[in-house]
Write an enzyme that holds these catalytic residues in place. Structure first.
Site, PDB file in Angstrom:
ATOM      1  N   ARG A  83       0.814  -1.224   0.000  1.00 16.01           N
ATOM      2  CA  ARG A  83       0.000   0.000   0.000  1.00 16.01           C
ATOM      3  C   ARG A  83       0.846   1.271   0.000  1.00 16.01           C
ATOM      4  O   ARG A  83       0.631   2.182  -0.796  1.00 16.01           O
ATOM      5  CB  ARG A  83      -0.899   0.028   1.249  1.00 16.01           C
ATOM      6  CG  ARG A  83      -1.927  -1.019   1.258  1.00 16.01           C
ATOM      7  CD  ARG A  83      -2.283  -1.418   2.696  1.00 16.01           C
ATOM      8  NE  ARG A  83      -2.928  -2.699   2.701  1.00 16.01           N
ATOM      9  CZ  ARG A  83      -2.289  -3.861   2.539  1.00 16.01           C
ATOM     10  NH1 ARG A  83      -0.988  -3.901   2.372  1.00 16.01           N
ATOM     11  NH2 ARG A  83      -2.958  -4.978   2.521  1.00 16.01           N
ATOM     12  N   ARG A 125      11.371   3.374   3.954  1.00 23.16           N
ATOM     13  CA  ARG A 125      10.911   2.368   4.925  1.00 23.16           C
ATOM     14  C   ARG A 125      12.111   1.524   5.312  1.00 23.16           C
ATOM     15  O   ARG A 125      12.871   1.077   4.451  1.00 23.16           O
ATOM     16  CB  ARG A 125       9.816   1.491   4.331  1.00 23.16           C
ATOM     17  CG  ARG A 125       9.483   0.317   5.260  1.00 23.16           C
ATOM     18  CD  ARG A 125       8.240  -0.419   4.875  1.00 23.16           C
ATOM     19  NE  ARG A 125       7.044   0.385   5.112  1.00 23.16           N
ATOM     20  CZ  ARG A 125       5.808  -0.111   5.054  1.00 23.16           C
ATOM     21  NH1 ARG A 125       5.618  -1.382   4.775  1.00 23.16           N
ATOM     22  NH2 ARG A 125       4.769   0.665   5.269  1.00 23.16           N
ATOM     23  N   HIS A 154       4.793   5.447  11.721  1.00 23.73           N
ATOM     24  CA  HIS A 154       4.331   5.351  10.332  1.00 23.73           C
ATOM     25  C   HIS A 154       3.426   6.562  10.114  1.00 23.73           C
ATOM     26  O   HIS A 154       2.208   6.451  10.057  1.00 23.73           O
ATOM     27  CB  HIS A 154       3.567   4.038  10.148  1.00 23.73           C
ATOM     28  CG  HIS A 154       3.327   3.630   8.734  1.00 23.73           C
ATOM     29  ND1 HIS A 154       3.501   4.473   7.653  1.00 23.73           N
ATOM     30  CD2 HIS A 154       2.897   2.453   8.211  1.00 23.73           C
ATOM     31  CE1 HIS A 154       3.197   3.833   6.537  1.00 23.73           C
ATOM     32  NE2 HIS A 154       2.844   2.604   6.842  1.00 23.73           N
TER      33      HIS A 154
END
Ligand code: CP
Length: 313
Positions: free
Chosen positions: A58, A108, A136
């Site tokens: 995603r 990330r 996040h």
């Protein structure tokens, strides 16, 4: 109002006004995405590098779509297939990416603090797309955006976050974000998966309550958010058996009857269906899980815009 920030590393220090600026900008970005040609020229000539050193569907795809919808050039780098596999250090990788002319790096990484390191070594902007167990932030902002679309106002809402809070960077960012906006945050799950200390975390900004009994926690809730059981981050022994977990802490349509009748069901994904959430809850009329994914593009467009184009000169 511009966002007076170069980087998006964490939402813990975001003010209410800054959260509202991102959410309002995301509303404007949604109108771009509703056009027949989903593209604006805003970031033409800018280069964005997506560095994903942990798996993602995603977040990576939506940052890529967000950058392309604003006409930026977007390049994706994974640890696998890059010179990291040959032993190049993270800092040397940053220097290489800077030399290639990136304007913004989305990162990330499995280690909390890796985006801070990037921000110290890169001249360009850095966006944290999930670092270790720490945060996040773009997920929290899209969760806030999704709830605001339905509820109108976040002040006073009862949010119940259920499950593997211990390993969830999403939970950490959501706790900060929702509390900052005046929501009442409840955590529910087995004691082994609820870290201590959240009561102090918010330091006068809001209240985080722990209620291990999910039926009591969910009573009258406006938002119920199930978290993924992160089996890959567990050394073992943290869970009762999985069937017992599903019985006590799984979100089901039957259990949702205790919540407000308009309560929203959320999950950051990916889901373990039948464990932390049943299909009748995940795909039922109260679920906004698909909307969370869709809203990820508009919210990430807002983030890219505010860091790259909306900054004061
Ligand atoms: N919610 C989330 O971060 O999903 P991905 O791991 O698929 O990006």
């Amino acid at each position: 109002m511009p966002l007076h920030r170069k980087h998006l590393i964490d939402v813990a220090d975001f003010s209410r006004d800054e959260v509202e600026l991102v959410l309002d900008t995301a509303e404007a970005m949604r109108t771009v995405l509703e056009r027949p040609i989903r593209r604006a020229p805003t970031l033409r000539g800018k280069s964005i590098v997506n560095m994903f050193f942990e798996p993602s569907t995603r977040t990576r795809i939506s940052f890529e779509l967000a950058g392309k919808s604003l006409s930026a050039d977007v390049v994706n780098v994974a640890a696998s297939g890059s010179s990291v596999e040959k032993g190049e250090s993270l800092v040397d990788t940053f220097h290489t990416i800077q030399a290639l002319g990136a304007d913004l790096v989305v990162m990330r990484h499995a280690c909390a603090g890796a985006p801070d390191l990037a921000a110290r070594h890169l001249a360009c902007s850095v966006v944290n797309a999930g670092d270790g167990l720490r945060g996040h932030p773009s997920q929290a902002l899209l969760d806030l955006f999704t709830v605001r679309q339905h509820a109108g106002d976040l002040e006073g809402l009862k949010l119940v976050i259920v499950g593997d809070v211990l390993h969830s960077r999403v939970a950490r960012s959501d706790i900060w974000g929702f509390a900052r906006m005046g929501a009442h945050v409840y955590l529910s799950g087995p004691p082994t998966l609820l870290p201590a200390g959240f009561g102090d975390l918010l330091d006068g900004d809001g209240v985080v309550r722990v209620e291990h009994d999910l039926d009591r926690a969910i009573d009258g809730a406006d938002v119920v958010m199930a978290l993924r059981i992160q089996k890959e981050r567990m050394a073992g022994g943290l869970l009762p058996d999985l069937r017992e977990y599903a019985r006590r802490w799984g979100i089901t349509a039957a259990r949702l009857r205790r919540a407000d009748r308009r309560a929203l069901v959320m999950h950051p994904g990916p889901m373990n269906q039948g464990l932390e959430i049943s299909p009748d809850a995940a795909y039922g009329p109260q679920s906004v899980i698909t909307e969370q994914v869709t809203n990820g593009v508009a919210v990430r467009m807002a983030i890219l815009y505010l860091l790259l184009a909306g900054a004061p000169t």
